[in-house]
Design a protein around this motif. Structure first.
Motif, PDB file in Angstrom:
ATOM      1  N   VAL A   1       2.044  10.254   3.110  1.00  0.00           N
ATOM      2  CA  VAL A   1       2.675   8.950   2.875  1.00  0.00           C
ATOM      3  C   VAL A   1       3.813   8.717   3.865  1.00  0.00           C
ATOM      4  CG1 VAL A   1       3.878   7.492   1.209  1.00  0.00           C
ATOM      5  CG2 VAL A   1       2.050   9.004   0.434  1.00  0.00           C
ATOM      6  N   GLU A   2       4.577   9.755   4.151  1.00  0.00           N
ATOM      7  CA  GLU A   2       5.693   9.626   5.098  1.00  0.00           C
ATOM      8  C   GLU A   2       5.193   9.183   6.468  1.00  0.00           C
ATOM      9  OE1 GLU A   2       9.348  12.297   6.982  1.00  0.00           O
ATOM     10  OE2 GLU A   2       7.703  13.266   5.919  1.00  0.00           O
ATOM     11  N   ALA A   3       4.091   9.767   6.923  1.00  0.00           N
ATOM     12  CA  ALA A   3       3.536   9.386   8.222  1.00  0.00           C
ATOM     13  C   ALA A   3       3.068   7.935   8.212  1.00  0.00           C
ATOM     14  CB  ALA A   3       2.378  10.314   8.584  1.00  0.00           C
ATOM     15  N   ILE A   4       2.431   7.520   7.118  1.00  0.00           N
ATOM     16  CA  ILE A   4       1.971   6.134   7.009  1.00  0.00           C
ATOM     17  C   ILE A   4       3.154   5.181   6.959  1.00  0.00           C
ATOM     18  CG2 ILE A   4       0.767   4.485   5.517  1.00  0.00           C
ATOM     19  CD1 ILE A   4      -1.101   6.786   4.687  1.00  0.00           C
ATOM     20  N   ARG A   5       4.197   5.550   6.215  1.00  0.00           N
ATOM     21  CA  ARG A   5       5.380   4.703   6.091  1.00  0.00           C
ATOM     22  C   ARG A   5       6.035   4.463   7.449  1.00  0.00           C
ATOM     23  NH1 ARG A   5       8.539   7.938   3.667  1.00  0.00           N
ATOM     24  NH2 ARG A   5       7.849   7.528   1.539  1.00  0.00           N
ATOM     25  N   HIS A   6       6.030   5.485   8.294  1.00  0.00           N
ATOM     26  CA  HIS A   6       6.649   5.372   9.614  1.00  0.00           C
ATOM     27  C   HIS A   6       5.693   4.824  10.676  1.00  0.00           C
ATOM     28  CE1 HIS A   6       9.596   8.157   7.731  1.00  0.00           C
ATOM     29  NE2 HIS A   6      10.435   7.492   8.487  1.00  0.00           N
TER      30      HIS A   6
ATOM     31  N   ALA B   1       0.835  -1.198   0.000  1.00  0.00           N
ATOM     32  CA  ALA B   1       0.000   0.000   0.000  1.00  0.00           C
ATOM     33  C   ALA B   1       0.872   1.251   0.000  1.00  0.00           C
ATOM     34  CB  ALA B   1      -0.927   0.007   1.216  1.00  0.00           C
ATOM     35  N   VAL B   2       1.938   1.232   0.789  1.00  0.00           N
ATOM     36  CA  VAL B   2       2.853   2.378   0.830  1.00  0.00           C
ATOM     37  C   VAL B   2       3.488   2.582  -0.540  1.00  0.00           C
ATOM     38  CG1 VAL B   2       4.994   3.287   1.830  1.00  0.00           C
ATOM     39  CG2 VAL B   2       3.309   2.139   3.294  1.00  0.00           C
ATOM     40  N   ALA B   3       3.874   1.488  -1.180  1.00  0.00           N
ATOM     41  CA  ALA B   3       4.473   1.589  -2.515  1.00  0.00           C
ATOM     42  C   ALA B   3       3.473   2.171  -3.509  1.00  0.00           C
ATOM     43  CB  ALA B   3       4.941   0.212  -2.988  1.00  0.00           C
ATOM     44  N   ALA B   4       2.217   1.762  -3.404  1.00  0.00           N
ATOM     45  CA  ALA B   4       1.183   2.282  -4.308  1.00  0.00           C
ATOM     46  C   ALA B   4       0.952   3.769  -4.062  1.00  0.00           C
ATOM     47  CB  ALA B   4      -0.123   1.507  -4.106  1.00  0.00           C
TER      48      ALA B   4
ATOM     49  N   ALA C   1       0.477  11.369  13.410  1.00  0.00           N
ATOM     50  CA  ALA C   1       0.984  12.240  12.348  1.00  0.00           C
ATOM     51  C   ALA C   1       0.144  12.088  11.086  1.00  0.00           C
ATOM     52  CB  ALA C   1       2.454  11.920  12.055  1.00  0.00           C
ATOM     53  N   ALA C   2      -0.270  10.849  10.785  1.00  0.00           N
ATOM     54  CA  ALA C   2      -1.111  10.618   9.600  1.00  0.00           C
ATOM     55  C   ALA C   2      -2.420  11.385   9.737  1.00  0.00           C
ATOM     56  CB  ALA C   2      -1.383   9.128   9.432  1.00  0.00           C
ATOM     57  N   GLN C   3      -3.035  11.312  10.925  1.00  0.00           N
ATOM     58  CA  GLN C   3      -4.278  12.033  11.146  1.00  0.00           C
ATOM     59  C   GLN C   3      -4.064  13.544  11.015  1.00  0.00           C
ATOM     60  OE1 GLN C   3      -6.100  11.450  14.984  1.00  0.00           O
ATOM     61  NE2 GLN C   3      -7.950  12.557  14.426  1.00  0.00           N
TER      62      GLN C   3
END
Length: 237
Positions: A188-193, A109-112, A198-200
């Motif tokens: 995306v950076e927040a999701i990756r980590h 998902a992160v790659a997408a 942070a994502a919210q």
């Protein structure tokens, strides 16, 4: 082999007309408030009025057209209250999608999502507003889809129709397309980590930025939707 053979899906004339009108509305080709003349459209599509009326009624039921007695059909206009509702709901849906991706450790998902950001970057570098809006829309589709939640996808599908109208307007409001790239890359950076907070925060900031550009004086952070008397969405003619 018989189990793998499926009937060919055939679009009706009304469905084809509805799809083309939907695309014209959500891309801004047909502008908010514009009246749709039945005779003119029938001539342009080279169809009878029967399938045209069926197509237009589909768009009325979807909320993209409004009917006025004795006047006809008009493309809807989104007022500040509509913009608030769209982006407040999207913030909730996309935050939930991001949390599902984080908790499932879904690297695909992160790659997408990274590929979707690259699409936004390429459109920004080419300075193509329509392509930028399309790439922006694609990012949010990917985010919800990659959550793996059928319910989130189903709710977002209807909402994304109106989102396209907002994105068509936003192309006039971003002075620097690079800022659009940065906002999505930060999500995306927040999701990756794996950082849910942070994502919210970044999703909400992204939605807040769009609302402030589309409906100046309106804010998701205020906690209260604006009234209908506050005017329409700021879309250049």
């Amino acid at each position: 082999m018989a189990g793998d053979i499926r009937p060919i899906a055939r679009e009706s004339t009304a469905a084809i007309i509805a799809r083309q009108l939907r695309e014209a509305i959500t891309s801004g080709v047909l502008e908010p408030g514009q009246q749709l003349g039945e005779a003119e459209l029938a001539a342009r599509f080279q169809v009878s009025r029967g399938p045209l009326r069926e197509a237009m009624q589909r768009l009325v039921s979807e909320g993209l057209l409004r009917s006025e007695r004795h006047r006809g059909l008009f493309v809807i206009e989104l007022d500040p209250g509509d913009v608030y509702d769209i982006y407040a709901t999207r913030a909730a849906i996309e935050h939930a999608a991001a949390v599902r991706i984080i908790r499932s450790h879904h690297t695909d998902a992160v790659a997408a999502l990274e590929a979707a950001v690259e699409g936004i970057r390429e459109a920004a570098e080419r300075d193509e507003p329509r392509a930028l809006s399309d790439a922006d829309f694609r990012f949010h589709e990917v985010l919800v889809h990659e959550s793996g939640s059928r319910r989130l996808s189903r709710v977002a599908r209807t909402l994304f129709i109106e989102t396209r109208m907002c994105l068509a307007a936003l192309q006039h409001h971003y002075p620097d397309p690079a800022s659009r790239v940065e906002e999505h890359a930060a999500i995306v950076e927040a999701i990756r980590h794996g950082d849910e907070a942070a994502a919210q925060s970044r999703i909400e900031a992204h939605m807040e930025d769009a609302v402030s550009r589309l409906a100046p004086g309106t804010s998701l952070r205020s906690g209260a939707a604006p009234t209908l008397s506050e005017g329409g969405m700021d879309i250049p003619g």
